[in-house]
Write a protein that holds these residues in place. Structure first.
Motif, PDB file in Angstrom:
ATOM      1  N   GLN A 182       0.838  -1.209   0.000  1.00  0.00           N
ATOM      2  CA  GLN A 182       0.000   0.000   0.000  1.00  0.00           C
ATOM      3  C   GLN A 182       0.873   1.260   0.000  1.00  0.00           C
ATOM      4  OE1 GLN A 182      -3.845  -0.085   2.389  1.00  0.00           O
ATOM      5  NE2 GLN A 182      -2.851  -1.924   3.191  1.00  0.00           N
ATOM      6  N   ALA A 183       1.982   1.203   0.720  1.00  0.00           N
ATOM      7  CA  ALA A 183       2.911   2.337   0.706  1.00  0.00           C
ATOM      8  C   ALA A 183       3.505   2.511  -0.689  1.00  0.00           C
ATOM      9  CB  ALA A 183       4.023   2.129   1.732  1.00  0.00           C
ATOM     10  N   ILE A 184       3.938   1.423  -1.310  1.00  0.00           N
ATOM     11  CA  ILE A 184       4.528   1.473  -2.656  1.00  0.00           C
ATOM     12  C   ILE A 184       3.524   2.027  -3.659  1.00  0.00           C
ATOM     13  CG2 ILE A 184       5.323  -0.002  -4.562  1.00  0.00           C
ATOM     14  CD1 ILE A 184       6.646  -1.802  -2.374  1.00  0.00           C
ATOM     15  N   ASP A 185       2.258   1.625  -3.518  1.00  0.00           N
ATOM     16  CA  ASP A 185       1.211   2.073  -4.450  1.00  0.00           C
ATOM     17  C   ASP A 185       1.013   3.588  -4.407  1.00  0.00           C
ATOM     18  OD1 ASP A 185       0.819  -0.523  -5.249  1.00  0.00           O
ATOM     19  OD2 ASP A 185      -0.970  -0.861  -4.020  1.00  0.00           O
ATOM     20  N   LEU A 186       1.373   4.228  -3.286  1.00  0.00           N
ATOM     21  CA  LEU A 186       1.253   5.691  -3.175  1.00  0.00           C
ATOM     22  C   LEU A 186       2.437   6.402  -3.824  1.00  0.00           C
ATOM     23  CD1 LEU A 186      -0.109   5.760   0.477  1.00  0.00           C
ATOM     24  CD2 LEU A 186      -1.346   6.528  -1.558  1.00  0.00           C
ATOM     25  N   SER A 187       3.426   5.620  -4.261  1.00  0.00           N
ATOM     26  CA  SER A 187       4.580   6.106  -5.037  1.00  0.00           C
ATOM     27  C   SER A 187       5.383   7.225  -4.383  1.00  0.00           C
ATOM     28  CB  SER A 187       4.100   6.569  -6.424  1.00  0.00           C
ATOM     29  OG  SER A 187       5.177   6.557  -7.320  1.00  0.00           O
ATOM     30  N   PRO A 188       5.720   7.085  -3.097  1.00  0.00           N
ATOM     31  CA  PRO A 188       6.625   8.088  -2.504  1.00  0.00           C
ATOM     32  C   PRO A 188       8.036   7.885  -3.051  1.00  0.00           C
ATOM     33  CG  PRO A 188       6.308   6.266  -0.981  1.00  0.00           C
ATOM     34  CD  PRO A 188       5.402   5.991  -2.157  1.00  0.00           C
ATOM     35  N   PRO A 189       8.810   8.963  -3.185  1.00  0.00           N
ATOM     36  CA  PRO A 189      10.200   8.790  -3.633  1.00  0.00           C
ATOM     37  C   PRO A 189      11.067   8.052  -2.609  1.00  0.00           C
ATOM     38  CG  PRO A 189       9.448  11.051  -3.985  1.00  0.00           C
ATOM     39  CD  PRO A 189       8.425  10.388  -3.115  1.00  0.00           C
ATOM     40  N   HIS A 190      10.634   8.037  -1.338  1.00  0.00           N
ATOM     41  CA  HIS A 190      11.449   7.466  -0.251  1.00  0.00           C
ATOM     42  C   HIS A 190      10.534   6.723   0.715  1.00  0.00           C
ATOM     43  CE1 HIS A 190      14.089   7.368   3.304  1.00  0.00           C
ATOM     44  NE2 HIS A 190      15.092   7.766   2.550  1.00  0.00           N
ATOM     45  N   ILE A 191      10.980   5.558   1.149  1.00  0.00           N
ATOM     46  CA  ILE A 191      10.259   4.784   2.174  1.00  0.00           C
ATOM     47  C   ILE A 191      11.250   4.414   3.274  1.00  0.00           C
ATOM     48  CG2 ILE A 191       9.043   2.629   2.710  1.00  0.00           C
ATOM     49  CD1 ILE A 191       7.877   2.654  -0.100  1.00  0.00           C
ATOM     50  N   SER A 192      10.906   4.782   4.515  1.00  0.00           N
ATOM     51  CA  SER A 192      11.670   4.303   5.674  1.00  0.00           C
ATOM     52  C   SER A 192      10.901   3.109   6.231  1.00  0.00           C
ATOM     53  CB  SER A 192      11.784   5.401   6.738  1.00  0.00           C
ATOM     54  OG  SER A 192      12.518   6.497   6.243  1.00  0.00           O
ATOM     55  N   TRP A 193      11.509   1.935   6.148  1.00  0.00           N
ATOM     56  CA  TRP A 193      10.821   0.688   6.516  1.00  0.00           C
ATOM     57  C   TRP A 193      11.635  -0.001   7.599  1.00  0.00           C
ATOM     58  CZ3 TRP A 193      11.425  -4.764   4.662  1.00  0.00           C
ATOM     59  CH2 TRP A 193      10.293  -5.547   4.948  1.00  0.00           C
ATOM     60  N   TYR A 194      11.162   0.088   8.819  1.00  0.00           N
ATOM     61  CA  TYR A 194      11.988  -0.401   9.918  1.00  0.00           C
ATOM     62  C   TYR A 194      11.201  -1.274  10.875  1.00  0.00           C
ATOM     63  CZ  TYR A 194       9.991   3.862  11.996  1.00  0.00           C
ATOM     64  OH  TYR A 194       9.131   4.853  12.417  1.00  0.00           O
ATOM     65  N   GLN A 235      17.847   0.061  -1.413  1.00  0.00           N
ATOM     66  CA  GLN A 235      18.230   0.214  -0.012  1.00  0.00           C
ATOM     67  C   GLN A 235      19.590   0.911   0.039  1.00  0.00           C
ATOM     68  OE1 GLN A 235      19.160  -3.381   2.137  1.00  0.00           O
ATOM     69  NE2 GLN A 235      18.535  -2.516   4.097  1.00  0.00           N
ATOM     70  N   TYR A 236      19.671   2.000   0.807  1.00  0.00           N
ATOM     71  CA  TYR A 236      20.956   2.693   0.927  1.00  0.00           C
ATOM     72  C   TYR A 236      21.423   2.789   2.376  1.00  0.00           C
ATOM     73  CZ  TYR A 236      18.438   6.989   2.322  1.00  0.00           C
ATOM     74  OH  TYR A 236      17.654   7.904   2.975  1.00  0.00           O
ATOM     75  N   GLU A 237      20.534   2.498   3.317  1.00  0.00           N
ATOM     76  CA  GLU A 237      20.942   2.342   4.714  1.00  0.00           C
ATOM     77  C   GLU A 237      20.031   1.304   5.345  1.00  0.00           C
ATOM     78  OE1 GLU A 237      19.504   4.047   7.804  1.00  0.00           O
ATOM     79  OE2 GLU A 237      18.089   5.440   6.931  1.00  0.00           O
ATOM     80  N   ILE A 238      20.273   0.990   6.612  1.00  0.00           N
ATOM     81  CA  ILE A 238      19.604  -0.151   7.251  1.00  0.00           C
ATOM     82  C   ILE A 238      18.099  -0.146   7.007  1.00  0.00           C
ATOM     83  CG2 ILE A 238      19.129  -1.299   9.453  1.00  0.00           C
ATOM     84  CD1 ILE A 238      22.013  -1.610   8.586  1.00  0.00           C
ATOM     85  N   SER A 239      17.447   1.005   7.190  1.00  0.00           N
ATOM     86  CA  SER A 239      15.990   1.053   7.037  1.00  0.00           C
ATOM     87  C   SER A 239      15.538   2.049   5.975  1.00  0.00           C
ATOM     88  CB  SER A 239      15.332   1.401   8.379  1.00  0.00           C
ATOM     89  OG  SER A 239      15.827   2.639   8.852  1.00  0.00           O
ATOM     90  N   GLY A 240      16.465   2.555   5.165  1.00  0.00           N
ATOM     91  CA  GLY A 240      16.135   3.575   4.178  1.00  0.00           C
ATOM     92  C   GLY A 240      16.133   3.025   2.759  1.00  0.00           C
ATOM     93  N   TYR A 241      15.019   3.218   2.055  1.00  0.00           N
ATOM     94  CA  TYR A 241      14.881   2.808   0.655  1.00  0.00           C
ATOM     95  C   TYR A 241      14.452   4.022  -0.158  1.00  0.00           C
ATOM     96  CZ  TYR A 241      14.904  -2.090   2.213  1.00  0.00           C
ATOM     97  OH  TYR A 241      15.256  -3.298   2.748  1.00  0.00           O
ATOM     98  N   ALA A 242      15.068   4.217  -1.306  1.00  0.00           N
ATOM     99  CA  ALA A 242      14.740   5.394  -2.110  1.00  0.00           C
ATOM    100  C   ALA A 242      14.799   5.058  -3.585  1.00  0.00           C
ATOM    101  CB  ALA A 242      15.709   6.537  -1.806  1.00  0.00           C
ATOM    102  N   LYS A 243      13.980   5.757  -4.362  1.00  0.00           N
ATOM    103  CA  LYS A 243      14.146   5.709  -5.806  1.00  0.00           C
ATOM    104  C   LYS A 243      15.440   6.459  -6.141  1.00  0.00           C
ATOM    105  CE  LYS A 243       9.251   5.151  -6.808  1.00  0.00           C
ATOM    106  NZ  LYS A 243       8.006   5.699  -7.402  1.00  0.00           N
ATOM    107  N   PRO A 244      16.090   6.119  -7.251  1.00  0.00           N
ATOM    108  CA  PRO A 244      17.396   6.729  -7.562  1.00  0.00           C
ATOM    109  C   PRO A 244      17.347   8.256  -7.497  1.00  0.00           C
ATOM    110  CG  PRO A 244      16.954   4.922  -9.075  1.00  0.00           C
ATOM    111  CD  PRO A 244      15.708   5.097  -8.257  1.00  0.00           C
ATOM    112  N   GLY A 245      18.299   8.824  -6.726  1.00  0.00           N
ATOM    113  CA  GLY A 245      18.392  10.275  -6.606  1.00  0.00           C
ATOM    114  C   GLY A 245      17.570  10.873  -5.479  1.00  0.00           C
ATOM    115  N   TYR A 246      16.844  10.031  -4.734  1.00  0.00           N
ATOM    116  CA  TYR A 246      15.949  10.563  -3.695  1.00  0.00           C
ATOM    117  C   TYR A 246      16.357  10.148  -2.273  1.00  0.00           C
ATOM    118  CZ  TYR A 246      12.744  12.282  -7.251  1.00  0.00           C
ATOM    119  OH  TYR A 246      12.186  12.976  -8.306  1.00  0.00           O
ATOM    120  N   GLN A 247      17.612   9.769  -2.082  1.00  0.00           N
ATOM    121  CA  GLN A 247      18.067   9.482  -0.713  1.00  0.00           C
ATOM    122  C   GLN A 247      17.915  10.738   0.140  1.00  0.00           C
ATOM    123  OE1 GLN A 247      19.871   8.903  -3.482  1.00  0.00           O
ATOM    124  NE2 GLN A 247      20.994   6.971  -3.352  1.00  0.00           N
TER     125      GLN A 247
END
Length: 376
Positions: A182-194, A235-247
């Motif tokens: 559901q979070a992915i479907d909202l298409s945020p540039p960044h998701i913190s998933w922890y 994934q660019y850190e333990i709980s951080g996921y971003a589309k390219p360029g949106y870290q």
């Protein structure tokens, strides 16, 4: 001598509508009216007192966290950011993030926050399941979370983030993946998933709920990780996921052992000086004490013997390679000081080494505590 790393600003807003049972952040349930303008005045006075430490250095990002910063109205947020801009040399492309609770968000406010200068909003969704939100003590429902994300998307901000937890009380694999989808479907540039962790000095710490077992948690993480990758999130850190360029630039600076001023109740700061000193600060935690003008609670220098552990504790949270020169530049230490520990880490397969970089391995990520202990 130290090379001065990039500099950020962290601003803490300490109030929430109510305290969540899992939260160990410095937050306080709001009783009565929020002293908005008074608190903003104290924040700016606190910042003014810290300016001597940075001597005109440029600030590259601002993060307004809490608590619930979206309890501040647009007028107070405008006063805060105007005051910051008057006092600091802010980069023209500075990332300016504000945390928001879906239960305190209105369409007009989001737009007004943007006009004040906010260009990235981090929305504390945590779950899209009503029963899970109730157990987590959240004041919003699933519809409000979806609405807040839709509002942020419509504003064409620089970016927005959805905060999402997994490993919740009685949560199944299917429920966790449904939340994530559901979070992915909202298409945020960044998701913190922890993963929800039980912290001492919280309600959950004294009355622990039943959480999924380790095998279930691993299934949730591994399948959720695949789901995020498939949807284009890296994934660019333990709980951080971003589309390219949106870290998140603020988080990147923090984990890269960058410098940051911290203003507001309980805010932490780290400032490096060209003469070789590194200073850590902490501000007065309780609003009552802070708003008497007693801002600084404690400050202490980081001893050279502690710098390797502090550096790698931050750097190995990121999945990118660590430039060997940065260790020398930002700690003021020669690499031979940690050569023995590095050789042990290499021997145990925790890291790899090239002429220019160290890279944490899958083994190192799994045994991160063991890796970091080498540098204590």
């Amino acid at each position: 001598m130290l090379k001065l790393p990039p500099l950020s600003l962290y601003v803490h807003i300490p109030w929430c509508v109510q305290k969540c049972p899992y939260c160990d952040f410095n937050s306080h349930a709001l009783k009565g009216e929020l002293p908005q303008q008074e608190y903003v005045t104290h924040l700016l006075t606190d910042l003014q007192a810290d300016l001597a430490q940075i001597k005109g250095r440029q600030v590259n990002s601002i993060f307004i966290g809490g608590g619930t910063p979206s309890l501040l109205d647009a007028k107070a947020m405008q006063s805060l950011l105007d005051g910051i801009r008057q006092r600091l040399l802010l980069a023209s492309d500075a990332e300016i993030t504000m945390e928001a609770n879906p239960g305190t968000v209105e369409a007009d406010r989001f737009s007004q926050y943007q006009q004040a200068g906010i260009n990235r909003i981090s929305i504390g969704v945590q779950s899209f399941a009503a029963d899970k939100l109730t157990k987590l003590g959240r004041i919003h429902g699933p519809e409000e979370a979806i609405q807040a994300a839709s509002l942020a998307s419509a504003l064409n901000l620089r970016s927005f983030n959805l905060d999402l937890m997994h490993g919740l009380p009685d949560q199944t694999l299917e429920q966790a993946l449904s939340d994530l989808q559901q979070a992915i479907d909202l298409s945020p540039p960044h998701i913190s998933w922890y993963q929800l962790t039980i912290e001492p000095n919280t309600h959950f710490g004294s009355c622990p709920p039943i959480l999924p077992n380790d095998d279930a948690l691993w299934d949730i993480f591994s399948q959720g990780h695949q789901l995020l990758n498939k949807a284009g999130y890296q994934q660019y850190e333990i709980s951080g996921y971003a589309k390219p360029g949106y870290q998140c630039q603020h988080n990147l600076n923090y984990w890269r052992f960058g410098d940051y001023l911290g203003i507001g109740c309980g805010a932490h700061g780290k400032i490096s000086f060209a003469d070789g000193r590194i200073l850590r600060t902490m501000k007065t935690k309780h609003p009552r004490g802070y708003m008497t003008g007693q801002y600084l609670y404690q400050q202490q220098g980081v001893n050279q013997s502690d710098r390797p552990f502090e550096f790698f504790m931050n750097r190995f949270r990121l999945l990118e390679g660590v430039a060997r020169q940065e260790f020398i530049d930002y700690t003021g230490l020669a690499e031979n000081v940690i050569r023995h520990q590095l050789d042990k880490a290499l021997e145990q397969g925790y890291i790899t080494e090239t002429k220019s970089h160290w890279q944490i391995t899958e083994q190192g990520k799994l045994f991160l505590n063991s890796l970091l202990t080498l540098f204590l």
